[in-house]
Design a protein around this motif. Structure first.
Motif, mmCIF file in Angstrom:
data_model
loop_
_atom_site.group_PDB
_atom_site.id
_atom_site.type_symbol
_atom_site.label_atom_id
_atom_site.label_comp_id
_atom_site.label_asym_id
_atom_site.label_seq_id
_atom_site.Cartn_x
_atom_site.Cartn_y
_atom_site.Cartn_z
ATOM 1 N N LYS A 12 0.815 -1.210 0.000
ATOM 2 C CA LYS A 12 0.000 0.000 0.000
ATOM 3 C C LYS A 12 0.851 1.263 0.000
ATOM 4 N N GLU A 13 2.133 1.120 0.278
ATOM 5 C CA GLU A 13 3.018 2.269 0.383
ATOM 6 C C GLU A 13 3.621 2.563 -0.994
ATOM 7 N N LEU A 14 2.879 3.354 -1.771
ATOM 8 C CA LEU A 14 3.288 3.722 -3.119
ATOM 9 C C LEU A 14 3.502 5.223 -3.189
ATOM 10 N N VAL A 15 4.505 5.652 -3.952
ATOM 11 C CA VAL A 15 4.768 7.073 -4.153
ATOM 12 C C VAL A 15 5.006 7.337 -5.635
ATOM 13 N N SER A 16 4.894 8.599 -6.011
ATOM 14 C CA SER A 16 5.201 8.987 -7.391
ATOM 15 C C SER A 16 6.658 9.449 -7.442
ATOM 16 N N PRO A 17 7.266 9.455 -8.619
ATOM 17 C CA PRO A 17 8.656 9.901 -8.718
ATOM 18 C C PRO A 17 8.837 11.375 -8.348
ATOM 19 N N GLY A 34 10.081 -0.619 5.456
ATOM 20 C CA GLY A 34 11.450 -0.283 5.081
ATOM 21 C C GLY A 34 11.578 0.200 3.655
ATOM 22 N N SER A 35 10.447 0.336 2.957
ATOM 23 C CA SER A 35 10.514 0.784 1.572
ATOM 24 C C SER A 35 9.164 1.298 1.106
ATOM 25 N N VAL A 36 9.216 2.027 0.003
ATOM 26 C CA VAL A 36 8.024 2.404 -0.753
ATOM 27 C C VAL A 36 8.327 2.104 -2.213
ATOM 28 N N ILE A 37 7.299 1.752 -2.964
ATOM 29 C CA ILE A 37 7.464 1.479 -4.383
ATOM 30 C C ILE A 37 7.123 2.756 -5.140
ATOM 31 N N VAL A 38 7.935 3.086 -6.135
ATOM 32 C CA VAL A 38 7.730 4.275 -6.949
ATOM 33 C C VAL A 38 7.007 3.850 -8.225
ATOM 34 N N VAL A 39 5.816 4.418 -8.434
ATOM 35 C CA VAL A 39 4.991 4.047 -9.592
ATOM 36 C C VAL A 39 4.561 5.307 -10.342
ATOM 37 N N ASP A 40 4.229 5.105 -11.641
ATOM 38 C CA ASP A 40 3.695 6.221 -12.420
ATOM 39 C C ASP A 40 2.181 6.278 -12.245
ATOM 40 N N GLU A 41 1.529 7.137 -13.025
ATOM 41 C CA GLU A 41 0.083 7.345 -12.893
ATOM 42 C C GLU A 41 -0.731 6.088 -13.176
ATOM 43 N N GLU A 42 -0.164 5.171 -13.963
ATOM 44 C CA GLU A 42 -0.877 3.939 -14.310
ATOM 45 C C GLU A 42 -0.416 2.747 -13.475
#
Length: 134
Positions: A12-17, A34-42
């Motif tokens: 659930k821990e997602l961020v944008s660049p 210990g982390s977040v995943i970096v995702v684009d708008e899609e």
């Protein structure tokens, strides 16, 4: 043969660049991750921002570090697997690349789950206990 789908969890821990490093760190702290995943708008996985990224970049840029964009300090490209990847293959990848977290993506590279050593060990322990209890 068990697959990643049997062991992954939803991340659930997602961020944008373009998010700030400070906001990414706050999200990690708030969710004890210990982390977040970096995702684009899609929801395509672009990278991963981890505790190690914080440590590696902080000493070099202390005064402005918290104001960087996540894209400036994230690890990329990031290793990923699909949910039908055999679990032993995913474990080999994690071991050989010395990573503790592995995003699970669909055929178009969109985030669908997350595999981590911590959760793997917990699930293995539960399965072992269930098999050995009378």
């Amino acid at each position: 043969m068990p697959t990643v789908n049997n062991y992954m969890s939803v991340k659930k821990e997602l961020v944008s660049p373009d998010d700030s490093v400070q906001s990414a760190i706050e999200l990690m702290v708030d969710h004890d991750q210990g982390s977040v995943i970096v995702v684009d708008e899609e929801n395509h996985v672009l990278g991963i921002f981890t505790e190690r990224d914080v440590l590696r970049h902080y000493l070099m840029n202390q005064s402005k570090f918290l104001y960087f964009k996540v894209s400036e300090v994230m690890s990329s490209p990031v290793a990923t697997v699909s949910d039908d990847t055999p679990i032993d293959e995913a474990l080999k990848m994690m071991t050989s690349k010395k990573i503790r977290r592995l995003p699970v993506v669909d055929s178009e590279g969109r985030m669908i789950g997350f595999l981590s050593w911590k959760e793997l060990f917990a699930k293995f322990q539960q399965q072992y206990a269930a098999q050995t209890s009378p």
